[in-house]
Enzyme design. Structure first.
Site, mmCIF file in Angstrom:
data_model
loop_
_atom_site.group_PDB
_atom_site.id
_atom_site.type_symbol
_atom_site.label_atom_id
_atom_site.label_comp_id
_atom_site.label_asym_id
_atom_site.label_seq_id
_atom_site.Cartn_x
_atom_site.Cartn_y
_atom_site.Cartn_z
ATOM 1 N N HIS A 81 -20.134 16.208 72.607
ATOM 2 C CA HIS A 81 -19.330 16.416 71.399
ATOM 3 C C HIS A 81 -18.913 17.856 71.183
ATOM 4 C CE1 HIS A 81 -23.147 17.830 69.764
ATOM 5 N NE2 HIS A 81 -22.410 18.494 68.897
HETATM 6 C C1 UD1 Z 1 -20.981 19.263 64.332
HETATM 7 C C2 UD1 Z 1 -21.658 20.615 64.523
HETATM 8 C C3 UD1 Z 1 -22.587 20.574 65.716
HETATM 9 C C4 UD1 Z 1 -23.530 19.387 65.622
HETATM 10 C C5 UD1 Z 1 -22.691 18.122 65.488
HETATM 11 C C6 UD1 Z 1 -23.521 16.856 65.461
HETATM 12 C C7 UD1 Z 1 -20.246 22.482 63.799
HETATM 13 C C8 UD1 Z 1 -19.478 23.660 64.255
HETATM 14 N N1 UD1 Z 1 -20.671 21.664 64.757
HETATM 15 O O1 UD1 Z 1 -20.065 19.074 65.409
HETATM 16 O O2 UD1 Z 1 -23.336 21.769 65.773
HETATM 17 O O3 UD1 Z 1 -24.315 19.321 66.798
HETATM 18 O O4 UD1 Z 1 -21.936 18.227 64.288
HETATM 19 O O5 UD1 Z 1 -22.678 15.742 65.510
HETATM 20 O O6 UD1 Z 1 -20.483 22.301 62.621
HETATM 21 N N2 UD1 Z 1 -15.368 13.271 62.763
HETATM 22 C C9 UD1 Z 1 -15.170 11.972 62.370
HETATM 23 N N3 UD1 Z 1 -16.114 11.380 61.610
HETATM 24 C C10 UD1 Z 1 -17.233 12.023 61.190
HETATM 25 C C11 UD1 Z 1 -17.421 13.344 61.620
HETATM 26 C C12 UD1 Z 1 -16.486 13.946 62.405
HETATM 27 O O7 UD1 Z 1 -14.171 11.360 62.700
HETATM 28 O O8 UD1 Z 1 -18.051 11.428 60.479
HETATM 29 C C13 UD1 Z 1 -14.344 13.916 63.616
HETATM 30 C C14 UD1 Z 1 -13.355 14.722 62.844
HETATM 31 O O9 UD1 Z 1 -12.094 14.419 63.358
HETATM 32 C C15 UD1 Z 1 -13.662 16.130 63.158
HETATM 33 C C16 UD1 Z 1 -14.350 16.024 64.505
HETATM 34 O O10 UD1 Z 1 -14.955 14.733 64.547
HETATM 35 O O11 UD1 Z 1 -12.533 16.951 63.179
HETATM 36 C C17 UD1 Z 1 -15.392 17.062 64.719
HETATM 37 O O12 UD1 Z 1 -16.339 16.983 63.668
HETATM 38 P P1 UD1 Z 1 -17.013 18.294 63.095
HETATM 39 O O13 UD1 Z 1 -17.818 17.874 61.937
HETATM 40 O O14 UD1 Z 1 -16.023 19.374 62.907
HETATM 41 O O15 UD1 Z 1 -17.954 18.819 64.234
HETATM 42 P P2 UD1 Z 1 -18.867 18.046 65.247
HETATM 43 O O16 UD1 Z 1 -18.140 17.976 66.540
HETATM 44 O O17 UD1 Z 1 -19.416 16.777 64.673
#
Ligand code: UD1
Length: 369
Positions: free
Chosen positions: A207
């Site tokens: 991820h």
């Molecule tokens: C985040 C943390 C990471 C952690 C991870 C666990 C940061 C910089 N990174 O990364 O350290 O290990 O969480 O999962 O904070 N999205 C969804 N649904 C959700 C959540 C996210 O669709 O419930 C999608 C969104 O489009 C978003 C993307 O995933 O833009 C990335 O999510 P984000 O929360 O920015 O970071 P993670 O990759 O989850």
């Protein structure tokens, strides 16, 4: 003297896992504590299900920030917390981990004059290009209390001469959670649900922005892993799902793609797998504690303790290194994992955290009286 109040500020899956035993220990020791959810992770499997699996109560406030660019997300959380603190200011904010939610919580608390205790302080991968490395370094600098999970983390913060008032190796609260949940894992039949055979598959998660936001690197990992010739159960994070579709990358025949799993299923998957492939920090530790080798598809890790112990290999995203790592996995003996718990404490981290927080709050109270 009025009773001191603590808020745990979280918003992502790993932060919920780290916080659950701490919340319980704080309540047990008589500390008034509530939970504030930033809403960084908002899908059911990513958030609410984790609250119920880990027996955390409903948050007292939900900022609902959802998906956005890091700057927008961080900005919204700072704004939301700023408003919340005007209304009901805690005496101390406990901030777990290294996510954007953690960084924003640290900044908002500091600006509002709320003391910060960073849970999982002192981890360093040494790679400042990683969002999480920036977050943890800034947060450690803003914190009054540094709750470190290992001796190496204490060493890191001491060498950086941070301004914190209290620093201690408390152990890892994720390990507390794992020990508590381990007896129930046997009852979770992931083999039937996902048509897998115990010990003959790898469990994979990807991820991190560094791995999945770059087409070449994501493509290389997916094809290298498919080429190992072993069944790979691949829990696909929403970020990864979106990138795979944007880049037009289809999983090969050995990759079995799955929706994000509930926490207990994810642990059960690790415990039945032959080994784990991941770029996650938390999963590296869980695999180590459950006695499974890990191929870390990154060039650095904040958990060097595991690599040094021989429980995991840093293989990056290059196919030849991934293939070589796979060969080395079969040679790892159970001896490697014997000391695994001790590096991260003995499952009593949350009790130590509660003790330290109570002491800190008492000292704060005495200062104010
Ligand atoms: C985040 C943390 C990471 C952690 C991870 C666990 C940061 C910089 N990174 O990364 O350290 O290990 O969480 O999962 O904070 N999205 C969804 N649904 C959700 C959540 C996210 O669709 O419930 C999608 C969104 O489009 C978003 C993307 O995933 O833009 C990335 O999510 P984000 O929360 O920015 O970071 P993670 O990759 O989850």
């Amino acid at each position: 003297m009025t009773m001191a109040r603590v808020s745990i500020i979280l918003g992502t899956r790993p932060q919920i896992i780290k916080s659950a035993p701490v919340y319980e220990a704080l309540v047990k020791s008589g500390v008034e504590c509530d939970i504030v959810n930033t809403g960084q992770h908002y899908e059911f499997e990513m958030n609410r299900q984790f609250f119920s699996e880990l027996h955390l109560p409903k948050p007292s406030a939900d900022l609902n920030v959802g998906a956005d660019t890091p700057n927008e997300q961080i900005g919204s959380i700072i704004r939301g917390l700023g408003r919340l603190f005007e209304d009901r200011r805690p005496d101390l904010a406990i901030v777990p981990g290294d996510t954007n939610s953690a960084l924003a919580a640290g900044i908002a608390s500091s600006k509002a004059g709320v003391d910060v205790a960073h849970l999982e302080a002192g981890c360093r991968s040494g790679d400042i290009r990683m969002a999480e490395e920036v977050n943890r370094r800034v947060l450690d600098n803003l914190s009054e209390v540094l709750l470190c999970p290992t001796a190496a983390c204490v060493k890191n913060v001491k060498s950086e001469h941070l301004p914190a008032e209290a620093i201690a190796n408390v152990g890892d609260t994720m390990y507390d959670s794992l020990l508590r949940l381990r007896p129930t894992l046997e009852m979770i039949d992931v083999e039937t649900k996902y048509r897998l055979e115990e010990g003959s598959f790898a469990f994979m998660t990807l991820h991190r922005a560094e791995t999945v936001d770059d087409r070449a690197s994501l493509r290389a990992v997916l094809s290298a892993v498919d080429g190992l010739g072993i069944r790979v159960a691949f829990s696909v994070h929403p970020r990864t799902r979106d990138r795979m579709s944007e880049f037009g990358l289809k999983p090969g025949p050995n990759l079995q793609t799955l929706e994000p799993l509930p926490y207990l299923e994810s642990l059960a998957m690790v415990s039945r797998s032959k080994f784990v492939i991941t770029d996650s920090g938390g999963l590296q530790k869980e695999a180590f504690w459950l006695g499974k080798p890990t191929l870390i598809v990154r060039d650095t890790t904040e958990w060097n303790e595991i690599v040094r112990a021989g429980g995991a290999f840093l293989v990056g995203t290059t196919p030849s290194r991934i293939a070589l790592g796979y060969k080395r996995v079969s040679k790892i003996t159970p001896k490697v994992f014997r000391e695994s718990g001790q590096i991260f404490g003995r499952g009593k981290a949350s009790t130590k955290v509660a003790r330290m927080i109570s002491k800190y709050l008492d000292a704060l109270g005495n200062e104010r009286d």
